[in-house]
Write a protein that holds these residues in place. Structure first.
Motif, PDB file in Angstrom:
ATOM      1  N   VAL A   1       0.940  10.370   2.535  1.00  0.00           N
ATOM      2  CA  VAL A   1      -0.079   9.489   2.338  1.00  0.00           C
ATOM      3  C   VAL A   1      -1.549  10.310   2.571  1.00  0.00           C
ATOM      4  O   VAL A   1      -2.615  10.538   1.859  1.00  0.00           O
ATOM      5  CB  VAL A   1      -0.185   8.234   2.773  1.00  0.00           C
ATOM      6  N   ARG A   2      -1.465  11.032   4.032  1.00  0.00           N
ATOM      7  CA  ARG A   2      -2.472  11.964   4.328  1.00  0.00           C
ATOM      8  C   ARG A   2      -2.818  12.894   3.249  1.00  0.00           C
ATOM      9  O   ARG A   2      -4.044  13.181   2.978  1.00  0.00           O
ATOM     10  CB  ARG A   2      -2.315  12.200   5.740  1.00  0.00           C
ATOM     11  N   ALA A   3      -1.939  13.563   2.981  1.00  0.00           N
ATOM     12  CA  ALA A   3      -1.705  14.798   2.000  1.00  0.00           C
ATOM     13  C   ALA A   3      -2.263  14.337   0.815  1.00  0.00           C
ATOM     14  O   ALA A   3      -3.253  14.923   0.033  1.00  0.00           O
ATOM     15  CB  ALA A   3      -0.321  15.159   1.651  1.00  0.00           C
ATOM     16  N   ARG A   4      -2.086  13.137   0.088  1.00  0.00           N
ATOM     17  CA  ARG A   4      -2.536  12.530  -0.886  1.00  0.00           C
ATOM     18  C   ARG A   4      -4.177  12.280  -0.879  1.00  0.00           C
ATOM     19  O   ARG A   4      -4.904  12.538  -1.743  1.00  0.00           O
ATOM     20  CB  ARG A   4      -1.827  11.196  -1.319  1.00  0.00           C
TER      21      ARG A   4
ATOM     22  N   THR B   1       0.799  -1.133  -0.015  1.00  0.00           N
ATOM     23  CA  THR B   1       0.056  -0.076   0.111  1.00  0.00           C
ATOM     24  C   THR B   1       0.799   1.224   0.228  1.00  0.00           C
ATOM     25  O   THR B   1       2.305   1.130   0.114  1.00  0.00           O
ATOM     26  CB  THR B   1      -0.925   0.168   1.165  1.00  0.00           C
ATOM     27  N   LEU B   2       0.266   2.532  -0.180  1.00  0.00           N
ATOM     28  CA  LEU B   2       1.015   3.624  -0.224  1.00  0.00           C
ATOM     29  C   LEU B   2       1.941   3.923   0.761  1.00  0.00           C
ATOM     30  O   LEU B   2       3.066   4.402   0.653  1.00  0.00           O
ATOM     31  CB  LEU B   2       0.188   4.625  -0.533  1.00  0.00           C
ATOM     32  N   PRO B   3       1.688   3.681   2.297  1.00  0.00           N
ATOM     33  CA  PRO B   3       2.481   4.020   3.416  1.00  0.00           C
ATOM     34  C   PRO B   3       3.712   3.232   3.139  1.00  0.00           C
ATOM     35  O   PRO B   3       4.703   3.590   3.228  1.00  0.00           O
ATOM     36  CB  PRO B   3       1.664   3.509   4.450  1.00  0.00           C
ATOM     37  N   VAL B   4       3.874   1.983   2.533  1.00  0.00           N
ATOM     38  CA  VAL B   4       4.872   1.079   2.398  1.00  0.00           C
ATOM     39  C   VAL B   4       5.510   1.763   1.277  1.00  0.00           C
ATOM     40  O   VAL B   4       6.948   1.716   1.282  1.00  0.00           O
ATOM     41  CB  VAL B   4       4.251  -0.258   2.124  1.00  0.00           C
ATOM     42  N   ILE B   5       5.208   2.038   0.222  1.00  0.00           N
ATOM     43  CA  ILE B   5       5.721   2.539  -1.170  1.00  0.00           C
ATOM     44  C   ILE B   5       6.555   3.657  -0.720  1.00  0.00           C
ATOM     45  O   ILE B   5       7.658   3.749  -1.143  1.00  0.00           O
ATOM     46  CB  ILE B   5       4.778   2.658  -2.063  1.00  0.00           C
ATOM     47  N   VAL B   6       5.959   4.546  -0.223  1.00  0.00           N
ATOM     48  CA  VAL B   6       6.504   5.844   0.263  1.00  0.00           C
ATOM     49  C   VAL B   6       7.767   5.704   1.258  1.00  0.00           C
ATOM     50  O   VAL B   6       8.914   6.007   0.955  1.00  0.00           O
ATOM     51  CB  VAL B   6       5.645   7.046   0.587  1.00  0.00           C
ATOM     52  N   ALA B   7       7.608   4.920   2.049  1.00  0.00           N
ATOM     53  CA  ALA B   7       8.453   4.685   3.093  1.00  0.00           C
ATOM     54  C   ALA B   7       9.894   3.974   2.594  1.00  0.00           C
ATOM     55  O   ALA B   7      10.831   4.275   2.873  1.00  0.00           O
ATOM     56  CB  ALA B   7       7.936   4.030   4.369  1.00  0.00           C
ATOM     57  N   ALA B   8       9.277   2.952   1.780  1.00  0.00           N
ATOM     58  CA  ALA B   8      10.643   2.013   1.164  1.00  0.00           C
ATOM     59  C   ALA B   8      11.512   3.062   0.474  1.00  0.00           C
ATOM     60  O   ALA B   8      12.451   2.849   0.158  1.00  0.00           O
ATOM     61  CB  ALA B   8      10.021   1.093   0.642  1.00  0.00           C
ATOM     62  N   GLU B   9      10.588   4.024  -0.193  1.00  0.00           N
ATOM     63  CA  GLU B   9      11.753   5.210  -1.183  1.00  0.00           C
ATOM     64  C   GLU B   9      12.635   5.893  -0.280  1.00  0.00           C
ATOM     65  O   GLU B   9      13.674   6.280  -0.400  1.00  0.00           O
ATOM     66  CB  GLU B   9      10.696   5.889  -1.839  1.00  0.00           C
ATOM     67  N   ARG B  10      12.028   6.061   0.995  1.00  0.00           N
ATOM     68  CA  ARG B  10      13.002   6.762   1.963  1.00  0.00           C
ATOM     69  C   ARG B  10      13.929   5.933   2.730  1.00  0.00           C
ATOM     70  O   ARG B  10      15.004   6.671   3.357  1.00  0.00           O
ATOM     71  CB  ARG B  10      12.018   7.588   3.081  1.00  0.00           C
TER      72      ARG B  10
ATOM     73  N   ALA C   1       6.506   1.070  13.086  1.00  0.00           N
ATOM     74  CA  ALA C   1       6.845   2.234  13.551  1.00  0.00           C
ATOM     75  C   ALA C   1       8.021   2.745  12.742  1.00  0.00           C
ATOM     76  O   ALA C   1       8.293   4.165  12.653  1.00  0.00           O
ATOM     77  CB  ALA C   1       7.488   1.948  15.076  1.00  0.00           C
ATOM     78  N   ARG C   2       8.788   2.004  12.019  1.00  0.00           N
ATOM     79  CA  ARG C   2      10.048   2.236  11.130  1.00  0.00           C
ATOM     80  C   ARG C   2       9.248   2.917   9.823  1.00  0.00           C
ATOM     81  O   ARG C   2       9.724   4.094   9.358  1.00  0.00           O
ATOM     82  CB  ARG C   2      10.826   0.995  10.760  1.00  0.00           C
ATOM     83  N   ILE C   3       8.118   2.447   9.400  1.00  0.00           N
ATOM     84  CA  ILE C   3       7.447   2.888   8.212  1.00  0.00           C
ATOM     85  C   ILE C   3       7.065   4.313   8.639  1.00  0.00           C
ATOM     86  O   ILE C   3       7.096   5.494   7.890  1.00  0.00           O
ATOM     87  CB  ILE C   3       6.165   2.370   7.775  1.00  0.00           C
TER      88      ILE C   3
END
Ligand code: FPP
Ligand code: MG
Length: 350
Positions: A311-314, A266-275, A300-302
């Motif tokens: 994700v909230r902003a999206r 999902t989007l939280p995972v996708i964005v977190a893994a980019e960072r 917590a790491r995510i």
């Protein structure tokens, strides 16, 4: 959720002014308008889930009785109300939208091997997965039959297209789950397919459920498009918020980290893994079942990457796009209520 409680959630979300009308007055209108109509749709649903050979209806009724927000029926009802008034056909398409939703959930809980939904054991756990799937199939056939009986071929054709989108969305999600493949493009296709498509159908079908004078056909078509656009952005916001709730939780009663355990990209995972470059490997191990008990640490790491803010902003951007589509409709009480629904759904995390 009982209807009165549903309207109360709108009240909580809108203590301020909305569209110039006093919110309290508006929500009193909503209690009368949506409450009465949703109650009629609820009666139709209760009858429709009884169709078919036992034990299919028992499984379907188990899910229906657990409650739910009934967002899709509300969308269909308010769409029709916004363009002229709720008809018998409106109630039918509102009911069909929820029947389809319930069918997908009976299937989805088997696909996800989910132990609980809406605070109780899933139909699969109570009656077995085979009954859950076949109970969903019953709802699906009832929904198709009821739509066909309306005698508007376009409604049936668009419903079949929507069903294909729902299945495709779920299949694309399944594809990525094998190795936790992260792709923004796939995520967009998943949320468009598995969620937004049915919101679009509910909104457009609601618009199509009212009689239109031939002279007004072009205007009605443009209003129908606006409602479809509203439904699409609302559906996207809804699913994105749902995916966020898995990590940051809320009062919704949904269990935390289920998506993480199920290997959903999902989007939280996708964005977190980019960072956080090392994160993907850990998440993949978790999806393979090799990190049992580590879900909270991984979540917590995510969250620590700040991904949830993005994700909230999206989700908020989708809500704004939904509200912008309402500007293309004739202003009125139903349109204001549609705005209230969109704002409330997006505020589930506030
Ligand atoms: C919930 O997603 C699932 C959906 C919104 C759609 C499921 C679609 C199918 C199973 C395919 C189509 C089925 C039929 C009958 C046409 P989620 O698992 O992310 O949410 P959850 O946490 O509520 O389970
Ligand atoms: Mg699921």
């Amino acid at each position: 959720m009982p209807l009165a409680a549903h309207i109360d959630t709108l009240r909580d979300a809108h203590k301020t002014e909305l569209g110039g009308a006093r919110t309290e007055d508006l929500l009193e209108d909503a209690r009368v308008l949506v409450g009465r109509e949703l109650a009629r749709v609820e009666d139709l649903l209760a009858g429709a889930v009884r169709e078919g050979a036992s034990p299919g209806p028992e499984a379907a009724d188990h899910l229906l009785a657990a409650g739910g927000k009934r967002v899709r029926p509300m969308l269909a009802l308010l769409a029709a109300e916004a363009l002229g008034g709720i008809t018998e056909t409106t109630r039918e398409v509102a009911m069909v939208s929820e029947l389809i939703h319930l069918a997908t959930l009976l299937h989805d809980d088997v696909v996800d091997d989910a132990p609980e939904r809406r605070g109780r054991a899933t139909a699969g756990r109570v009656y077995g997965n085979a009954v859950s799937v076949l109970g969903g199939d019953l709802l699906l056939t009832t929904a198709l039959g009821r739509t066909q009986a309306l005698g508007q071929p376009d409604l049936l054709a668009s419903l079949i297209t929507t069903l294909r989108a729902l299945v495709d969305g779920e299949l694309i999600q399944l594809r990525g789950r094998r190795g936790l493949v992260l792709s923004r493009e796939s995520y967009e296709a998943i949320v468009e397919g598995k969620t937004a498509s049915l919101f679009v159908w509910a909104a457009r079908a609601g618009a199509s459920s009212i009689a239109v004078d031939a002279r007004d056909a072009a205007k009605h078509a443009s209003y129908t498009d606006a409602l479809g656009t509203f439904g699409r952005h609302l559906g996207l916001a809804f699913q994105i918020v749902d995916d966020l709730i898995d990590y940051v939780g809320s009062e919704t009663g949904k269990s935390l980290y289920a998506d993480l355990r199920e290997g959903k990209a999902t989007l939280p995972v996708i964005v977190a893994a980019e960072r956080d470059p090392g994160l993907l490997e850990e998440l993949q191990a978790c999806a393979r079942g090799e990190r049992e008990g580590a879900e909270a640490t991984l979540a917590a790491r995510i969250v620590a990457t700040g991904a949830c803010d993005d994700v909230r902003a999206r989700a908020e951007a989708e809500t704004r796009a939904a509200l912008a589509a309402l500007d293309r409709l004739p202003p009125g009480r139903a349109v204001t209520l549609l705005a209230a629904v969109a704002t409330r759904l997006s505020a589930r995390l506030a």
